[in-house]
Design a protein around this motif. Structure first.
Motif, PDB file in Angstrom:
ATOM      1  N   ARG A 638     -12.441 -25.522  61.921  1.00 29.85           N
ATOM      2  CA  ARG A 638     -12.037 -24.900  60.660  1.00 29.85           C
ATOM      3  C   ARG A 638     -13.259 -24.374  59.898  1.00 29.85           C
ATOM      4  N   ASN A 639     -14.364 -25.091  60.019  1.00 28.20           N
ATOM      5  CA  ASN A 639     -15.589 -24.654  59.359  1.00 28.20           C
ATOM      6  C   ASN A 639     -16.064 -23.304  59.917  1.00 28.20           C
ATOM      7  N   GLN A 670     -13.792  -4.299  59.675  1.00 33.42           N
ATOM      8  CA  GLN A 670     -14.002  -5.687  60.087  1.00 33.42           C
ATOM      9  C   GLN A 670     -12.701  -6.244  60.672  1.00 33.42           C
ATOM     10  N   LEU A 671     -12.790  -6.815  61.845  1.00 36.44           N
ATOM     11  CA  LEU A 671     -11.606  -7.306  62.553  1.00 36.44           C
ATOM     12  C   LEU A 671     -11.849  -8.717  63.067  1.00 36.44           C
ATOM     13  N   VAL A 672     -10.860  -9.603  62.873  1.00 41.97           N
ATOM     14  CA  VAL A 672     -10.911 -10.985  63.352  1.00 41.97           C
ATOM     15  C   VAL A 672      -9.646 -11.253  64.151  1.00 41.97           C
ATOM     16  N   LEU A 673      -9.788 -11.924  65.283  1.00 44.11           N
ATOM     17  CA  LEU A 673      -8.631 -12.331  66.077  1.00 44.11           C
ATOM     18  C   LEU A 673      -8.460 -13.839  65.954  1.00 44.11           C
ATOM     19  N   ALA A 674      -7.336 -14.260  65.397  1.00 46.93           N
ATOM     20  CA  ALA A 674      -7.035 -15.690  65.265  1.00 46.93           C
ATOM     21  C   ALA A 674      -6.347 -16.180  66.532  1.00 46.93           C
ATOM     22  N   HIS A 675      -6.882 -17.247  67.104  1.00 46.58           N
ATOM     23  CA  HIS A 675      -6.306 -17.791  68.340  1.00 46.58           C
ATOM     24  C   HIS A 675      -6.391 -19.312  68.253  1.00 46.58           C
ATOM     25  N   GLN A 721      -9.490  -0.839  58.473  1.00 46.20           N
ATOM     26  CA  GLN A 721      -9.827   0.128  57.449  1.00 46.20           C
ATOM     27  C   GLN A 721     -11.158  -0.243  56.815  1.00 46.20           C
ATOM     28  N   PRO A 722     -11.949   0.734  56.366  1.00 45.56           N
ATOM     29  CA  PRO A 722     -13.219   0.425  55.705  1.00 45.56           C
ATOM     30  C   PRO A 722     -13.008  -0.422  54.460  1.00 45.56           C
ATOM     31  N   GLY A 723     -13.928  -1.352  54.252  1.00 44.79           N
ATOM     32  CA  GLY A 723     -13.870  -2.190  53.059  1.00 44.79           C
ATOM     33  C   GLY A 723     -12.852  -3.302  53.132  1.00 44.79           C
ATOM     34  N   LYS A 724     -12.209  -3.467  54.288  1.00 45.91           N
ATOM     35  CA  LYS A 724     -11.174  -4.500  54.420  1.00 45.91           C
ATOM     36  C   LYS A 724     -11.441  -5.358  55.649  1.00 45.91           C
ATOM     37  N   ILE A 725     -10.873  -6.566  55.620  1.00 44.17           N
ATOM     38  CA  ILE A 725     -10.915  -7.456  56.780  1.00 44.17           C
ATOM     39  C   ILE A 725      -9.496  -7.587  57.301  1.00 44.17           C
ATOM     40  N   ALA A 726      -9.302  -7.350  58.603  1.00 44.86           N
ATOM     41  CA  ALA A 726      -8.000  -7.505  59.247  1.00 44.86           C
ATOM     42  C   ALA A 726      -8.042  -8.741  60.134  1.00 44.86           C
ATOM     43  N   ILE A 727      -7.041  -9.599  60.003  1.00 49.16           N
ATOM     44  CA  ILE A 727      -6.931 -10.797  60.843  1.00 49.16           C
ATOM     45  C   ILE A 727      -5.658 -10.674  61.668  1.00 49.16           C
ATOM     46  N   VAL A 728      -5.791 -10.539  62.961  1.00 53.15           N
ATOM     47  CA  VAL A 728      -4.645 -10.424  63.867  1.00 53.15           C
ATOM     48  C   VAL A 728      -4.259 -11.816  64.343  1.00 53.15           C
ATOM     49  N   TYR A 729      -2.954 -12.102  64.346  1.00 51.68           N
ATOM     50  CA  TYR A 729      -2.504 -13.426  64.777  1.00 51.68           C
ATOM     51  C   TYR A 729      -1.167 -13.291  65.491  1.00 51.68           C
ATOM     52  N   ALA A 730      -0.792 -14.340  66.199  1.00 54.85           N
ATOM     53  CA  ALA A 730       0.474 -14.338  66.933  1.00 54.85           C
ATOM     54  C   ALA A 730       1.444 -15.389  66.409  1.00 54.85           C
ATOM     55  N   TYR A 731       0.941 -16.475  65.810  1.00 54.94           N
ATOM     56  CA  TYR A 731       1.792 -17.589  65.381  1.00 54.94           C
ATOM     57  C   TYR A 731       1.675 -17.799  63.878  1.00 54.94           C
ATOM     58  N   VAL A 732       2.763 -18.280  63.272  1.00 54.83           N
ATOM     59  CA  VAL A 732       2.796 -18.491  61.823  1.00 54.83           C
ATOM     60  C   VAL A 732       1.758 -19.517  61.401  1.00 54.83           C
ATOM     61  N   GLU A 734      -1.129 -19.999  62.524  1.00 51.82           N
ATOM     62  CA  GLU A 734      -2.441 -19.358  62.415  1.00 51.82           C
ATOM     63  C   GLU A 734      -2.568 -18.611  61.086  1.00 51.82           C
ATOM     64  N   ALA A 735      -1.497 -17.921  60.688  1.00 50.20           N
ATOM     65  CA  ALA A 735      -1.509 -17.209  59.411  1.00 50.20           C
ATOM     66  C   ALA A 735      -1.645 -18.185  58.253  1.00 50.20           C
ATOM     67  N   ASP A 736      -0.908 -19.314  58.325  1.00 51.96           N
ATOM     68  CA  ASP A 736      -0.971 -20.299  57.235  1.00 51.96           C
ATOM     69  C   ASP A 736      -2.387 -20.837  57.068  1.00 51.96           C
ATOM     70  N   GLU A 737      -3.090 -21.089  58.180  1.00 48.18           N
ATOM     71  CA  GLU A 737      -4.452 -21.613  58.075  1.00 48.18           C
ATOM     72  C   GLU A 737      -5.388 -20.582  57.436  1.00 48.18           C
ATOM     73  N   TYR A 738      -5.302 -19.325  57.898  1.00 46.37           N
ATOM     74  CA  TYR A 738      -6.212 -18.311  57.369  1.00 46.37           C
ATOM     75  C   TYR A 738      -5.896 -17.943  55.920  1.00 46.37           C
TER      76      TYR A 738
END
Length: 786
Positions: A638-639, A670-675, A721-732, A734-738
């Motif tokens: 998590r850290n 900026q792009l992050v993949l949550a797994h 998009q510029p100036g934004k961070i996108a976090i891609v996820y597959a499970y709920v 993962e979204a709740d944690e981020y």
């Protein structure tokens, strides 16, 4: 004359449309010619018409069972009219055939030799082309004719069929394109003309139209053909060779480099038309700006192959380089003997090799010597300057091939450096040390391949900082440089035209203005190559010659030379500005990540791998197997996830603050993949990197490769998009944690309050992905290192 036809089992679909030999379209054509001609020409055309109209049988289509030999006198008259009198049946390739049929009823002897098997069946399918493609090309030709003749719908597409034949005079390959001229064909309709909805045909590229759809809209059974077609041949050897060499440049790799050069030699022989000529292309490689010899090329070289030992090869190399340093023009020796090579010590062994004529062509780009082209014969007709003229179309591609070899040589050197000198990351080095120890101390009789390096149950984190519209910006920089240089050439011509009268200069000025006027907002690769060839092989040598020979033109030409790059001979500052801007962004990101990577290891060891694309991407792997001596807890994962999000925000701030200082204001996404599920990774010895293991884990790799350009479902909007961070996820989950991390960073004023929850379009092999997107607060304090 025997009718040449394809095998009866081939092209059965020919029977779908009635096709008959008819002289009626030809007679009509000649009447029109006679009506618009004067004097002897009109009388000649009228006499031909009279002769054909004197036979009533020729005023209608001939029956299928008719013996065409009965009309030989008319065929002779027709061919004498249609084909130029200079045509030679023993050398030229032509024929007359039934429309839409592979049935040729009049043909030259050369046609028969090339397109029939010992005078038997017609070779309808060229070597290397499928029968299905020939059938489709025939149908395309047919529907093009119907649409143009019956619906007045112009179709700007020609199906090209290229035949590879052996030239009997040289024994070399020759490439010819078959043209089938339908001007003497009438298209007839059986009954009413089928209606045509133009919306289905007029849109898009005709060659992409579905033939099945066309057959439904316009059944061939509704049409008939009357007349004859003219088969003629166009020599496309030059174009085919140049295209083939371009493919060699595109596909050359370390594992096929020698084969590529072997193919290039054959192409050059074909282009020159000399099977008895030895050809060798040798790249001149450099290490630390010092010329070096690569044995695989030197051993095959005409100049170097006669050297008896390494010392002689080095001596020849030094002599050759000394000569080429001051002589960049071709060296042509038509009669090789001891006297003619006496002035060139690097050629002293040629007479001993039996070489009778020899050409040495330095290959230069800008002011850089990339290599040499060697041509030699051991007898026969001597080589002369005409050979170089025949090879001229290949010069630009040959230059690219030698340049690519220099790049591959540098890649090989870098691979050795990485293999022998690059240190492993401390987080995983212990695993390799153990494997090496076990390998070294295993008994010889039990020694096998070194142990497989694998880490089980590690959690992956992936991040990507990409340059927005990098391909567009790069293309714009190339276009702007080329446009600026063409404008500079235009200005230079305006200064020198009044002082010197040379029609060639007017032609070059016209070509330059045409390229400038035709330059579009989007510059295609072929346009770029054409303009660069014009700059390198027409403008550069012309201006250089005028500068050296015409004293009064020096001021204008000196102004031109001062504004172009001394090395490449091109204006390069827009590309340099783009590359410097790109480099500044990536350097700032790399400095930040290098510093943060070391800080990240303090909490728990992890494997951190970053690599450059247009921007910077990285993989992080963390888990118990990475550091078995330290107890792993999910708190460390998590850290790292929180760090990843905050570091992406900081990177966005850094690049945003850098933007006003850049020559080209590039922006980053900026792009992050949550797994959330652990995976297994193993070290691939062949690629010297870690990769995922197992079919399920490979899905993670696929997701990484597919999400960079993914769009928001139901829109045409890119997720990143510029100036934004996108976090891609597959499970709920993962979204709740981020969401917790986002809320925390919003509270710290690093992220803006709004949070977008988005559904993503399906990508190949993966569906159901979703994303969160949050805007970075750019007003925070940014500290960057110089």
């Amino acid at each position: 004359m025997k009718i040449l036809t394809a095998h009866p089992r081939m092209f059965k679909e020919d029977e779908l449309i009635d096709s008959h030999i008819s002289f009626v379209p030809f007679i009509r054509f000649m009447k029109e010619k006679a009506a618009h001609a004067e004097g002897a020409r009109a009388a000649y055309f009228q006499e031909i018409v009279r002769h054909f109209e004197s036979n009533p049988a020729l005023q209608q289509p001939l029956r299928e069972d008719i013996d065409i030999a009965n009309y030989q006198e008319y065929l002779d008259l027709l061919t004498a009219t249609v084909f130029p009198i200079t045509m030679d049946e023993s050398r030229d390739i032509f024929g007359i055939g039934v429309p839409y049929r592979f049935a040729i009823f009049y043909y030259s002897e050369r046609f028969r030799q090339i397109f029939s098997e010992d005078g038997g069946e017609l070779k309808a399918v060229p070597k290397g082309i499928s029968e299905e493609k020939v059938k489709n090309d025939k149908l395309t030709w047919m529907y093009k004719l119907i649409l143009e003749r019956m619906y007045n719908l112009p179709v700007h597409y020609d199906a090209e069929i290229i035949h590879n034949i052996i030239n009997p005079e040289t024994g070399l390959h020759k490439y010819i394109k078959l043209n089938i001229d339908p001007r003497f064909v009438d298209v007839k309709v059986k009954g009413e003309l089928p209606p045509l909805n133009c919306d289905n045909i007029c849109v898009g590229d005709f060659k992409l139209q579905s033939l099945a759809d066309l057959r439904k809209l316009l059944p061939l059974e509704n049409f008939a053909l009357e007349g004859f077609v003219i088969w003629t041949i166009q020599d496309v050897t030059k174009e085919h060779v140049v295209a083939g060499m371009k493919n060699l440049v595109l596909n050359i790799r370390k594992d096929n480099e020698l084969k590529t050069y072997a193919h290039a030699r054959e192409y050059l022989k074909t282009l020159a038309g000399r099977a008895d000529m030895s050809v060798h292309l040798t790249p001149f490689l450099k290490v630390n700006n010092r010329n070096v010899m690569e044995n695989v090329y030197v051993s095959q070289s005409i100049i170097f192959s006669s050297a008896r030992n390494e010392a002689e090869r080095i001596a020849i190399n030094e002599q050759l380089l000394e000569y080429l340093s001051t002589h960049r023009q071709p060296l042509v020796i038509q009669d090789v003997n001891r006297q003619t090579v006496a002035l060139y010590p690097f050629l002293k062994y040629l007479p001993l090799q039996g070489v009778k004529s020899f050409i040495l062509l330095p290959v230069v780009h800008g002011n850089n010597l990339l290599g040499i082209l060697e041509l030699a014969t051991n007898g026969g007709e001597p080589l002369d300057w005409d050979i170089l003229g025949r090879l001229q179309p290949s010069y630009a591609v040959g230059t690219m091939l030698l340049g690519r070899s220099m790049e591959l040589a540098n890649e090989r050197i870098n691979e050795v450096i990485k293999e022998q000198f690059t240190a492993l990351q401390p987080a995983v080095e212990w695993k390799f040390t153990e494997a090496a120890w076990e390998y070294l101390h295993a008994p010889k009789e039990n020694k096998k391949a070194i142990a497989h390096i694998q880490f089980e149950d590690v959690y992956p984190l992936y991040g990507a900082v990409d340059i927005r519209n990098s391909s567009v910006e790069r293309g714009s920089a190339i276009r702007d440089d080329l446009r600026e240089q063409l404008l500079l050439i235009q200005e230079t011509f305006s200064h020198i035209n009044g002082d010197l009268h040379l029609p060639l200069l007017e032609e070059l000025q016209y070509k330059n203005n045409r390229m400038l006027n035709n330059m579009r907002e989007t510059l295609f690769a072929e346009d770029e190559v054409r303009i660069n060839e014009f700059l390198d092989y027409e403008i550069a040598p012309t201006f250089r010659h005028l500068y050296e020979s015409e004293e009064r033109l020096k001021p204008a030409l000196n102004d031109y030379f001062e504004k172009i790059d001394k090395t490449s001979g091109h204006i390069y500052h827009h590309r340099r500005e783009y590359e410097e801007s790109l480099q500044d962004i990536n350097s700032a990101i790399n400095r930040y990540l290098d510093k943060e990577k070391d800080e990240l290891q303090r909490s728990f060891p992890c494997y951190f791998e970053k690599y450059r694309t247009d921007g910077v991407e990285y993989n992080i792997y963390i888990g118990q197997s990475i550091a078995p001596d330290k107890k792993f807890d999910m708190i460390y994962l998590r850290n790292v996830r929180l760090w990843q999000l905050s570091s992406m925000a900081q990177i966005a701030r850094i690049t945003h603050a850098l933007e006003p200082k850049l020559r080209i204001p590039l922006q980053t996404t900026q792009l992050v993949l949550a797994h959330s599920n652990p995976i297994a990774i193993s070290f691939r010895k062949d690629e010297r990197r870690f990769d995922v293991e197992g079919a399920y884990n490979i899905r993670y790799e696929i997701m990484k490769k597919r999400i960079d350009k993914v769009r928001v479902r139901g829109t045409n909007e890119r997720l990143t998009q510029p100036g934004k961070i996108a976090i891609v996820y597959a499970y709920v989950r993962e979204a709740d944690e981020y969401k917790k991390y986002i809320e925390f960073l919003q509270n710290k004023n690093m992220l803006m309050p709004e949070l977008e929850m988005l559904d993503l379009e399906d990508v190949q092999g993966i569906s159901g992905l979703r994303a969160m997107r949050v805007t970075v607060n750019m007003e925070g304090l940014v500290k960057t290192e110089a």
